[in-house]
Design a protein around this motif. Structure first.
Motif, PDB file in Angstrom:
ATOM      1  N   PRO A  35       0.877  -1.262   0.178  1.00 19.67           N
ATOM      2  CA  PRO A  35      -0.202  -0.212   0.043  1.00 19.67           C
ATOM      3  C   PRO A  35       0.882   1.339  -0.057  1.00 19.67           C
ATOM      4  N   MET A 237      -9.399  -4.961  -9.515  1.00 19.64           N
ATOM      5  CA  MET A 237      -9.055  -4.397  -8.308  1.00 19.64           C
ATOM      6  C   MET A 237      -7.874  -3.523  -8.592  1.00 19.64           C
ATOM      7  N   ASN A 238      -6.814  -3.971  -9.377  1.00 18.78           N
ATOM      8  CA  ASN A 238      -5.520  -3.163  -9.565  1.00 18.78           C
ATOM      9  C   ASN A 238      -5.802  -1.877 -10.464  1.00 18.78           C
ATOM     10  N   MET A 241      -7.718   0.641  -8.381  1.00 19.70           N
ATOM     11  CA  MET A 241      -6.992   1.124  -7.277  1.00 19.70           C
ATOM     12  C   MET A 241      -5.749   2.038  -7.714  1.00 19.70           C
ATOM     13  N   THR A 242      -4.958   1.589  -8.613  1.00 21.17           N
ATOM     14  CA  THR A 242      -3.909   2.162  -9.393  1.00 21.17           C
ATOM     15  C   THR A 242      -4.126   3.684  -9.706  1.00 21.17           C
ATOM     16  N   THR A 244      -6.970   5.531  -8.390  1.00 20.98           N
ATOM     17  CA  THR A 244      -7.435   6.397  -7.456  1.00 20.98           C
ATOM     18  C   THR A 244      -6.720   7.459  -6.833  1.00 20.98           C
ATOM     19  N   VAL A 262      -7.217   4.956  -0.023  1.00 17.80           N
ATOM     20  CA  VAL A 262      -6.510   3.706  -0.251  1.00 17.80           C
ATOM     21  C   VAL A 262      -6.427   3.041   1.243  1.00 17.80           C
ATOM     22  N   HIS A 265      -9.782   1.150   1.515  1.00 23.17           N
ATOM     23  CA  HIS A 265      -9.635   0.243   0.387  1.00 23.17           C
ATOM     24  C   HIS A 265      -9.062  -1.192   0.909  1.00 23.17           C
ATOM     25  N   VAL A 266      -7.839  -0.931   1.451  1.00 24.91           N
ATOM     26  CA  VAL A 266      -7.058  -2.078   1.898  1.00 24.91           C
ATOM     27  C   VAL A 266      -7.572  -2.937   3.041  1.00 24.91           C
ATOM     28  N   LEU A 316     -14.098   2.282  -3.345  1.00 28.19           N
ATOM     29  CA  LEU A 316     -12.906   1.577  -3.151  1.00 28.19           C
ATOM     30  C   LEU A 316     -13.138   0.488  -1.903  1.00 28.19           C
ATOM     31  N   GLY A 320     -12.572  -3.497  -2.607  1.00 23.77           N
ATOM     32  CA  GLY A 320     -11.703  -4.119  -1.683  1.00 23.77           C
ATOM     33  C   GLY A 320     -12.542  -5.451  -1.288  1.00 23.77           C
TER      34      GLY A 320
END
Length: 408
Positions: A35, A237-238, A241-242, A244, A262, A265-266, A316, A320
């Motif tokens: 992260p 997801m990637n 997320m990338t 975001t 993030v 999300h995680v 997000l 997740g």
């Protein structure tokens, strides 16, 4: 008594539980660097790259080298044991952090990309934590072992972004402190593997079963569908997320807001892991994977609904949870579809395919975000729309498997 009938309190599973504790700690400590890097990788790339379309190229290289390392890493673990493979991963993680720091210090995008490549080797090793959890587990304990190890990411979701907040502006060069912290995380975390108790696989005898070839494994319906669902869950997801952090900052919010999104999300990626294994045991793995795909679709819908900070958080979080159900479900499906002698072959092949698609997704993320419209809002819309065809692919594959005769 067969493995399937063993109680979770059997001697085998007592050993497995001890290993799960170590792997949970590794996921929490060592996993925090991911992260950290995903929060800053795109922003650092945007500050170093001459073309903003390549802002997420550092993250794409991480995933690319994770893919390229998957088969060799699996072979190393098959021959020398899990501990050797995990130490190789932490060594490369520390080297990646150091080279990334040098790239930032010298404002050298190429050097920064080299560091990303080494980080990718670490990411590949981390991907095998979930498989290592099953090595000493009974069939009954296996889905719970995978879920608990994945739940270790819950702590990494808190630790990583907090380290980013404390270090990203601590030095004159932006983000340099965070990449130096990555080195420390790998050095400290590598000590955990001294306590791992997974026997090195014995050298196969000349007349030992060889198992199916890679092609035979890949054309086994259950394995093929497991790989497709893992690939789509992780790649989407990637993809989202990338982009975001770029979208959050581009829409007028602060870097710390991006770190908080993030973090949410995680947390959502790993918090369900405490009960995902129980849900799989109760409802069946196919239903949990299907639920994951539906939740991913809902994340895309919320993302398309607006660019308020609340939309980013909700989208997000759903992203997740969807990843958790889809990816843990697919991993469980795969783990039960091969024999011991096929383990290294199928796990390496799975991660090579999965992270190959994640590489494409992360590279496409920067292009969609920065080069598909005139505003960050346009780019964010393009990212979320791109999810649709892949969700249809995975959903169709799952329906096809469910409709096949059980003995086929």
């Amino acid at each position: 008594m067969t493995d399937l009938a063993q109680s979770p309190d059997s001697p085998q599973d007592r050993r497995a539980k001890r290993n799960v504790v170590i792997l949970v700690a590794a996921q929490a400590v060592l996993g925090s660097q991911m992260p950290m890097i995903f929060v800053l990788g795109g922003l650092a790339g945007q500050s170093l790259a001459s073309n903003p379309c390549f802002a997420t190229l550092p993250i794409s290289l991480i995933v690319l080298f994770s893919m390229l390392s998957a088969t060799p890493m699996s072979a190393v673990m098959q021959r020398f044991g899990r501990r050797a493979g995990f130490w190789l991963g932490t060594t490369c993680g520390a080297i990646g952090g150091g080279i990334g720091a040098l790239g930032l210090l010298n404002q050298n995008f190429t050097l920064f990309l080299v560091g990303s490549a080494f980080t990718g080797v670490y990411m590949s090793a981390q991907g095998f934590y979930r498989f290592a959890a099953t090595d000493t587990a009974s069939d009954a304990f296996r889905p719970k072992a995978i879920s608990f190890v994945m739940a270790g990411g819950l702590l990494s979701a808190v630790i990583g972004p907090q380290i980013v907040k404390a270090t990203s502006t601590a030095l004159v060069v932006p983000f340099l402190g965070t990449y130096l912290a990555v080195i420390a995380v790998n050095v400290i975390g590598s000590v955990l593997f001294l306590f791992l108790d997974i026997p090195r696989p014995p050298a196969p005898a000349a007349d030992a079963p060889k198992g199916r070839t890679r092609w035979e494994l890949l054309t086994t319906p259950r394995i093929a569908v497991a790989i497709i669902c893992a690939m789509v869950s992780y790649a989407l997801m990637n993809l989202v997320m990338t982009s975001t952090p770029l979208a959050v900052v581009g829409c007028g919010f602060e870097q710390n807001d991006a770190a908080d999104v993030v973090t949410g999300h995680v947390l959502a990626m790993f918090a369900p892991s405490f009960f995902t294994g129980h849900l799989i045991a109760r409802f069946g793995v196919e239903k949990i994977v299907a639920a994951g795909l539906l939740i991913l679709a809902a994340a895309g819908g919320v993302g398309l609904a607006g660019v308020d900070l609340g939309n980013f958080f909700v989208a997000l979080v759903l992203l997740g949870i969807g990843w958790n159900f889809g990816f843990i479900g697919a991993t469980t499906m795969l783990a039960g579809a091969h024999t011991a002698e096929e383990r290294g072959r199928v796990q390496g092949m799975n991660d090579m395919i999965v992270f190959g698609c994640v590489t494409v997704a992360s590279l496409a993320s920067g292009g969609l975000m920065n080069c598909s419209g005139g505003t960050p809002q346009d780019g964010w819309t393009a990212v979320n729309l791109a999810m649709a065809p892949f969700l249809v692919l995975a959903g169709g594959a799952l329906i096809w498997l469910a409709m096949r005769p059980k003995d086929a």
